[in-house]
Design a protein around this motif. Structure first.
Motif: not given
Ligand SMILES: [Zn+2]
Length: 132
Positions: A4-7, A11, A13, A63, A81, A90
């Motif tokens: 998963t990629y998060l801002c 946060r 996705a 984002c 990111y 993480e």
């Protein structure tokens, strides 16, 4: 579990269907979406129809969820990111905002830096990655 990629700001996705989705603005104020392949080192990218970017042009990245800037606020043209892998580790992913420049860094929680893509043609200070 999938990657998963998060801002880093909200946060939310920012990946779907194997792509990281970023909002972009060019120096001529053209806006649109950039889709980057979520596999590190795969530089396949797709632009939404409203967006045209010249090779070598530097774009501002945002984002797509909260619209906060993902740019790292230093002179170098980088954005950042968060990546959460299958084991819930993480790390930060740092990419170049220069279109066509295939540079990626992965910085883990212990500040261990892995570099992917092209060799650096310019000096980048690893400490910059971790600045807010
Ligand atoms: Zn966000």
């Amino acid at each position: 579990m999938k990657v998963t990629y998060l801002c880093p700001k909200c946060r939310g996705a920012i990946n779907a269907a194997n792509n990281i989705i970023l909002s972009a603005k060019t120096s001529t104020n053209t806006v649109g979406l950039i889709l980057l392949h979520e596999e590190i080192g795969n530089y396949t990218s797709t632009l939404s129809s409203s967006l045209t970017i010249e090779k070598g042009e530097v774009v501002d990245l945002f984002c797509p969820v909260c619209h906060e800037s993902l740019n790292i606020p230093i002179k170098d043209a980088l954005a950042k990111y968060i990546r959460i892998d299958e084991d819930l580790n993480e790390s930060f992913i740092i990419i170049s905002r220069k279109y066509g420049e295939k540079i990626t860094f992965k910085v883990d929680e212990n500040k261990h830096v892995e570099a992917y893509g092209e060799k650096l043609s310019r000096y980048i200070d690893p400490e910059w990655f971790l600045q807010k």
